[in-house]
Design a protein around this motif. Structure first.
Motif, PDB file in Angstrom:
ATOM      1  N   GLU A 123       0.833  -1.203   0.000  1.00 19.09           N
ATOM      2  CA  GLU A 123       0.000   0.000   0.000  1.00 19.09           C
ATOM      3  C   GLU A 123       0.868   1.253   0.000  1.00 19.09           C
ATOM      4  N   SER A 124       1.931   1.225   0.800  1.00 21.34           N
ATOM      5  CA  SER A 124       2.833   2.374   0.860  1.00 21.34           C
ATOM      6  C   SER A 124       3.506   2.601  -0.485  1.00 21.34           C
ATOM      7  N   ARG A 125       3.933   1.503  -1.126  1.00 14.90           N
ATOM      8  CA  ARG A 125       4.578   1.613  -2.435  1.00 14.90           C
ATOM      9  C   ARG A 125       3.602   2.133  -3.482  1.00 14.90           C
ATOM     10  N   LEU A 126       2.353   1.648  -3.432  1.00 14.02           N
ATOM     11  CA  LEU A 126       1.342   2.105  -4.367  1.00 14.02           C
ATOM     12  C   LEU A 126       1.034   3.582  -4.158  1.00 14.02           C
ATOM     13  N   TYR A 127       0.953   3.984  -2.892  1.00 12.84           N
ATOM     14  CA  TYR A 127       0.670   5.384  -2.568  1.00 12.84           C
ATOM     15  C   TYR A 127       1.784   6.293  -3.081  1.00 12.84           C
ATOM     16  N   ARG A 128       3.037   5.886  -2.891  1.00 16.03           N
ATOM     17  CA  ARG A 128       4.160   6.690  -3.384  1.00 16.03           C
ATOM     18  C   ARG A 128       4.153   6.768  -4.909  1.00 16.03           C
ATOM     19  N   SER A 129       3.767   5.671  -5.552  1.00 11.86           N
ATOM     20  CA  SER A 129       3.696   5.675  -7.022  1.00 11.86           C
ATOM     21  C   SER A 129       2.624   6.638  -7.517  1.00 11.86           C
ATOM     22  N   LEU A 130       1.483   6.644  -6.842  1.00  8.01           N
ATOM     23  CA  LEU A 130       0.411   7.565  -7.212  1.00  8.01           C
ATOM     24  C   LEU A 130       0.836   9.010  -6.988  1.00  8.01           C
ATOM     25  N   ARG A 131       1.512   9.266  -5.884  1.00  8.97           N
ATOM     26  CA  ARG A 131       2.011  10.621  -5.617  1.00  8.97           C
ATOM     27  C   ARG A 131       3.013  11.057  -6.686  1.00  8.97           C
ATOM     28  N   ALA A 132       3.872  10.132  -7.099  1.00  4.21           N
ATOM     29  CA  ALA A 132       4.861  10.451  -8.126  1.00  4.21           C
ATOM     30  C   ALA A 132       4.182  10.746  -9.461  1.00  4.21           C
ATOM     31  N   ALA A 133       3.171   9.949  -9.805  1.00  2.00           N
ATOM     32  CA  ALA A 133       2.446  10.163 -11.064  1.00  2.00           C
ATOM     33  C   ALA A 133       1.701  11.491 -11.038  1.00  2.00           C
ATOM     34  N   ALA A 134       1.058  11.786  -9.910  1.00  2.00           N
ATOM     35  CA  ALA A 134       0.329  13.055  -9.782  1.00  2.00           C
ATOM     36  C   ALA A 134       1.292  14.234  -9.820  1.00  2.00           C
ATOM     37  N   GLY A 135       2.450  14.098  -9.182  1.00  2.00           N
ATOM     38  CA  GLY A 135       3.439  15.172  -9.213  1.00  2.00           C
ATOM     39  C   GLY A 135       3.979  15.419 -10.603  1.00  2.00           C
ATOM     40  N   ALA A 136       4.219  14.340 -11.353  1.00  2.00           N
ATOM     41  CA  ALA A 136       4.682  14.491 -12.734  1.00  2.00           C
ATOM     42  C   ALA A 136       3.631  15.198 -13.586  1.00  2.00           C
ATOM     43  N   GLU A 185       5.993  25.353  -9.313  1.00  2.00           N
ATOM     44  CA  GLU A 185       7.330  24.774  -9.304  1.00  2.00           C
ATOM     45  C   GLU A 185       8.072  25.112  -8.020  1.00  2.00           C
ATOM     46  N   ALA A 186       7.837  26.309  -7.484  1.00  2.00           N
ATOM     47  CA  ALA A 186       8.489  26.692  -6.233  1.00  2.00           C
ATOM     48  C   ALA A 186       8.076  25.775  -5.087  1.00  2.00           C
ATOM     49  N   LEU A 187       6.832  25.311  -5.112  1.00  2.00           N
ATOM     50  CA  LEU A 187       6.350  24.416  -4.063  1.00  2.00           C
ATOM     51  C   LEU A 187       6.740  22.963  -4.332  1.00  2.00           C
ATOM     52  N   LEU A 188       6.715  22.569  -5.607  1.00  2.00           N
ATOM     53  CA  LEU A 188       7.082  21.187  -5.948  1.00  2.00           C
ATOM     54  C   LEU A 188       8.564  20.901  -5.722  1.00  2.00           C
ATOM     55  N   ILE A 189       9.348  21.943  -5.539  1.00  2.00           N
ATOM     56  CA  ILE A 189      10.771  21.754  -5.254  1.00  2.00           C
ATOM     57  C   ILE A 189      10.975  20.887  -4.028  1.00  2.00           C
TER      58      ILE A 189
END
Length: 241
Positions: A8-21, A81-85
């Motif tokens: 679940e943690s790995r899936l959550y991090r993957s979703l966060r990474a996809a949303a951030g991209a 971008e300033a916040l996504l840093i």
């Protein structure tokens, strides 16, 4: 079959990474699309695409002219971008030290504020030249409030550089309040941007599904930034009690 905590943690991090991209793509793509829509080169202002969003028909003019909107560059690119840093998953400066990230954050925020002040000044001057009232729409009012709020937020950020000025406040508490108040300012800017997309020019130029997709852009970045701040500060604050 139930997922393990690690999965679940790995899936959550993957979703966060996809949303951030996706947020990075929106931050760059949205103001670029608006600049193309405003036909760069059609006026002096059109060469500043990150400050362009609206077009109106001023009195005495036979065609619409582009009017710069500070929240486009400020909140759709620079401030996002300033916040996504500081995003642990999608920061473009992940391999750099926090000191470098903080400096980049400051540079982007100051540039965002300068763009906002410039855009506000251009809009005000344009309305003055054409004898139009100032700040009579919800978009205009929220835009003005956003610029004032961003100015105060930047001033408050100085306290993080010199925390000794606030003797009764810990650095951790200053960071928490700066992050949460910054989130409020970002959401306010996104609201102003969305109100701008309800203008006559934008709705005449962008229709049907494209308009709904455009409205989703600030919604997406808002959710990503909200999640980032909540995980970095608010959730950590609750877990300590």
């Amino acid at each position: 079959m139930a997922l393990t905590a690690e999965t679940e943690s790995r899936l959550y991090r993957s979703l966060r990474a996809a949303a951030g991209a996706a947020a990075h793509l929106v931050a760059l793509g949205f103001p670029t699309a608006v600049a193309v829509l405003a036909r760069p080169g059609s006026s002096l202002f059109s060469w500043h695409p990150l400050l362009m969003a609206l077009a109106v028909s001023p009195a005495g003019w036979g065609r619409p002219v582009a009017i710069p909107l500070p929240s486009v560059s400020q909140f759709s690119f620079l401030m996002t971008e300033a916040l996504l840093i500081f995003s642990p998953e999608t920061s473009l400066l992940r391999s750099f030290s926090r000191k470098v990230k903080v400096r980049a954050h400051w540079a982007l925020q100051l540039l965002a504020l300068l763009c906002a002040l410039l855009g506000l000044g251009i809009i005000t001057y344009n309305k003055h030249l054409n004898g139009k009232a100032h700040f009579v729409t919800w978009h205009g009012l929220t835009g003005l409030l956003t610029v004032l709020y961003a100015s105060g937020q930047c001033a408050g950020g100085v306290l993080l550089l010199y925390p000794k000025l606030m003797k009764n406040w810990t650095l951790a508490k200053l960071k928490l309040y700066h992050a949460t108040s910054g989130l409020v300012g970002y959401l306010l800017g996104c609201a102003s941007l969305m109100l701008g997309m309800c203008s006559l020019w934008f709705t005449a130029s962008v229709t049907s599904v494209a308009w709904y997709l455009a409205m989703l852009c600030p919604l997406l970045t808002s959710l990503v930034i909200m999640n980032q701040v909540s995980n970095a500060y608010l959730y950590r604050k609750r877990s300590q009690h």
